[in-house]
Design a protein around this motif. Structure first.
Motif, short mmCIF file in Angstrom:
data_model
loop_
_atom_site.label_atom_id
_atom_site.label_comp_id
_atom_site.label_asym_id
_atom_site.label_seq_id
_atom_site.Cartn_x
_atom_site.Cartn_y
_atom_site.Cartn_z
N SER A 48 1.02 20.44 49.36
CA SER A 48 1.77 21.09 50.43
C SER A 48 0.94 21.86 51.43
CB SER A 48 2.77 22.09 49.82
OG SER A 48 3.74 21.44 49.05
N LYS A 74 7.17 19.24 50.30
CA LYS A 74 6.17 18.17 50.35
C LYS A 74 5.74 17.81 48.92
CE LYS A 74 4.17 19.46 54.82
NZ LYS A 74 3.93 18.25 55.62
N THR A 112 7.50 19.96 58.18
CA THR A 112 8.05 21.32 58.31
C THR A 112 8.57 21.49 59.74
OG1 THR A 112 5.94 22.20 59.06
CG2 THR A 112 6.36 22.27 56.68
N THR A 113 9.32 22.57 59.94
CA THR A 113 9.82 22.87 61.28
C THR A 113 8.66 22.93 62.27
OG1 THR A 113 11.41 24.30 60.14
CG2 THR A 113 11.30 24.52 62.53
N GLU A 136 0.15 24.44 56.44
CA GLU A 136 0.73 23.34 55.67
C GLU A 136 -0.19 22.13 55.75
OE1 GLU A 136 2.89 24.29 58.70
OE2 GLU A 136 1.10 23.27 59.45
N CYS A 158 10.48 24.26 54.68
CA CYS A 158 9.85 24.60 53.40
C CYS A 158 8.55 23.82 53.22
CB CYS A 158 10.86 24.20 52.33
SG CYS A 158 10.27 24.22 50.65
N THR A 159 7.54 24.47 52.65
CA THR A 159 6.30 23.76 52.34
C THR A 159 6.37 23.08 50.97
OG1 THR A 159 5.50 25.98 51.78
CG2 THR A 159 4.62 24.98 53.78
N CYS A 214 15.97 29.62 52.31
CA CYS A 214 15.19 28.64 53.10
C CYS A 214 15.05 29.05 54.55
CB CYS A 214 15.87 27.30 53.11
SG CYS A 214 16.08 26.60 51.52
N GLY A 247 7.74 26.96 55.94
CA GLY A 247 7.47 25.98 56.99
C GLY A 247 8.09 26.35 58.32
N GLN A 248 8.64 27.55 58.40
CA GLN A 248 9.37 27.97 59.60
C GLN A 248 8.42 28.51 60.68
OE1 GLN A 248 12.33 26.86 59.86
NE2 GLN A 248 13.86 28.30 59.12
#
Ligand code: HC1
Ligand code: SF4
Length: 568
Positions: A138, A358, A379-380, A206, A354-355, A502, A507-508
């Motif tokens: 990840s 992955k 991710t985002t 990430e 989210c990481t 979340c 991953g945001q």
């Protein structure tokens, strides 16, 4: 209350406040690289140094409490010079590769270098060089980019209470690393990415899947399908200068179509499906003497934590795959058959906040025959980069709707993205399943909000069901220990590894705006409130899926495709 003077302005501040906070209250932002709101100040970076009258040296504003009559200068020539020197020293011991860095234009060191006018190399000398840790599925850890601010260490130790990374050695040799300098994949790390969110540079990031997804989209044989997690729609607008808390669902769908995805589906559909399976599983366990309490299973960070630390409670975790894995599994079985597509040609990409997702998507047991349920996770933040590469001007896109049938969802699914949401959604359906009636009031206020552990008792059909919601993995230990000791009073427990759920996933979008979590959460509750249907069992496409394919929740076929197992 005390009164002090900051830059000639009289400031009223509460006792116990720091100079940093008092200055902020009157619109003076003192820069800092190490400070973290709500944590005890470490004073490590010294960037927040200010002059305090009567003191010879400079003082870190983050660690100095206000007092009556204090006179402070936050922007004097001496302060500026000191800050510039600190930044120059940091820059000199940092790779000079901003142009090719993933955090280019979103780097706190770069911002400070700009702010203090660093324009030359004044301290050229030996620089540190370290191998990049690419061992996990990840994340990457690049110690050469680390400025030793310690925020990641504190996020991991004090917020998440994992302790996978820490400082070792001293002076110039000092480094933040994993035990014995081995990779993240052999540490206690759960890959939550909370350390990435606080890292001021790109020392933590990430592992990118953009190239892999781009090649799949260019491969004419592949039928590429995107699915979008509940939380992404409430946050990605921040990357396009939209106000915190803007719902951009329609833009997101159009953007993904323009990237070349043949279908754009909603992970929320599978969140509704998850609720059908999970609520049935809970009822089965209660009625047939299964392991109780039952924990939710949609957060892969939590599952990884339990597998590594508390294998004795694994039979308490719901066997449901997480929603995006269920969506992938349905796409490669039911949908492929219905549409006459060879499942081998389907390439499922999950857009996630989210990481850990992955890592989760690469778990060997999460597959249909030999095909992974989900082929790649973006991710985002990666999606934003992808839009940029493709020349997609997000702000100017027209809105469009998800494809169907895996695009329909209810309000219950939307709130999965926030702490307490999975529990609330499950209760709405469990109540209906057990009583045959609908709940009058759908909101469970006791389990909303940012408290670490939220508890409530819900009476359904004369039975008291004790529930708990663990908000952030740092709050899980005691709850798990009670279960392991057979002393838990609960029937059902939700755990989300990231504080807030979340919506605040690793991953945001990265920025240090403290109000971001609650503003994003509000979007999800609004989607729920405005939804035509607010209970998962009202999702017509989910009903059709059971009629045409699975039969009923927890059927043999549903178990084969929608459930999984855990390993210690
Ligand atoms: Fe989540 Fe979930 S809510 S885990 O937080 O159960 O990532 O958003 O997609 O799978 O639905 C994440 C969010 C997400 C799953 C759902
Ligand atoms: Fe700690 Fe989470 Fe970062 Fe791993 S990803 S080092 S567990 S904060």
């Amino acid at each position: 209350m005390v009164q002090l003077t900051i830059n000639g302005i009289k400031v009223n501040a509460e006792e116990g406040m720091t100079i940093l906070d008092a200055a902020k209250s009157v619109g003076i932002t003192i820069p800092t690289l190490c400070h973290m709101k709500n944590l005890f100040p470490s004073g490590a970076c010294r960037i927040c140094s200010v002059e305090v009258e009567g003191f010879k040296g400079l003082t870190p504003a983050c660690a100095y409490p206000v007092s009556d009559g204090l006179v402070v200068e936050t922007d004097s020539p001496r302060v500026r010079k000191a800050r510039k020197t600190i930044v120059e020293l940091l820059v000199e011991n940092h790779p000079q590769d901003c142009l090719i860095c993933v955090r280019n234009k979103n780097c706190e060191l770069q911002d400070l270098s700009e702010r203090y006018g660093v324009r030359e190399h004044r301290y050229v000398g030996e620089t540190k060089s370290h191998a990049i840790d690419i061992s996990s599925a990840s994340m990457e850890r690049d110690p050469a980019k680390c400025i030793l601010c310690g925020r990641c260490v504190r996020a991991c130790h004090e917020v998440q209470k994992i302790g996978a990374i820490d400082f070792t050695k001293r002076g110039f040799a000092s480094i933040v690393t994993t035990p014995y300098n081995k990779g993240l994949n052999v540490s206690d790390c759960i890959l939550c990415g909370q350390c990435i969110l606080v890292c001021p540079t790109a020392a933590l990031r990430e592992k990118s899947s953009v190239k892999e997804v781009a090649s799949a989209l260019y491969d004419r044989k592949k039928y590429c399908i995107a699915q979008v997690a509940p939380a992404v729609r409430a946050s990605i607008g921040e990357e396009y200068n939209m106000p915190l808390g803007t719902d951009v669902t329609g833009l997101l769908v159009t953007g993904l179509r323009r990237l070349g995805f043949k279908k754009v589906f909603d992970t929320n559909f599978a969140a509704d499906l998850t609720i059908m399976e999970e609520a049935s599983e809970l009822i089965n366990r209660i009625q047939n003497g299964g392991s109780l309490p039952m924990f939710t299973s949609c957060c892969p960070g939590w599952v990884k934590y339990a597998e590594m630390n508390n294998p004795e409670i694994l039979d308490h975790i719901s066997t449901c795959k997480s929603p995006h894995e269920m969506e992938g599994a349905v796409l490669k079985t039911y949908y492929a058959k219905k549409m006459g597509i060879d499942p081998k040609d389907i390439f499922v990409v999950s857009i996630m906040p989210c990481t850990v997702k992955k890592y989760e998507s690469a778990r060997p047991e999460l597959k249909e025959e030999v095909l992974p349920d989900v082929d790649a996770v973006l991710t985002t933040r990666e999606l934003v980069r992808f839009f940029k590469i493709a020349g997609i001007d997000f702000n100017d896109l027209p809105e469009s709707e998800f494809d169907n049938p895996l695009g329909e969802s209810t309000g219950a699914a939307a709130i999965f993205g926030t702490s307490g949401g999975v529990m609330e959604a499950a209760l709405r359906t469990a109540y209906w399943k057990l009583t045959g009636k609908e709940l009058d009031k759908l909101e469970f206020e006791e389990i909303r909000g940012m408290e670490g552990v939220k508890e409530a008792t819900v009476n359904i059909n004369g039975m008291d069901i004790n529930i708990a919601v663990v908000n952030g993995i740092g709050n899980v230990k005691q709850i798990v220990e009670e279960v392991a000791a057979g002393k838990s009073k609960h029937h059902f427990i939700e755990v989300m590894a990231c504080p807030g759920g979340c919506i605040n996933g690793g991953g945001q979008p990265i920025h240090q705006k403290p109000e971001k979590v609650m503003k994003r959460v509000k979007v999800l509750y609004q989607i729920d409130e405005n939804a035509k249907h607010r209970r998962s069992h009202e999702n017509e496409s989910v009903k059709t899926l059971y009629r045409e394919f699975f039969g009923e929740p927890n059927s043999h076929k549903a178990h084969e495709i929608l459930h999984t197992e855990y390993f210690d």
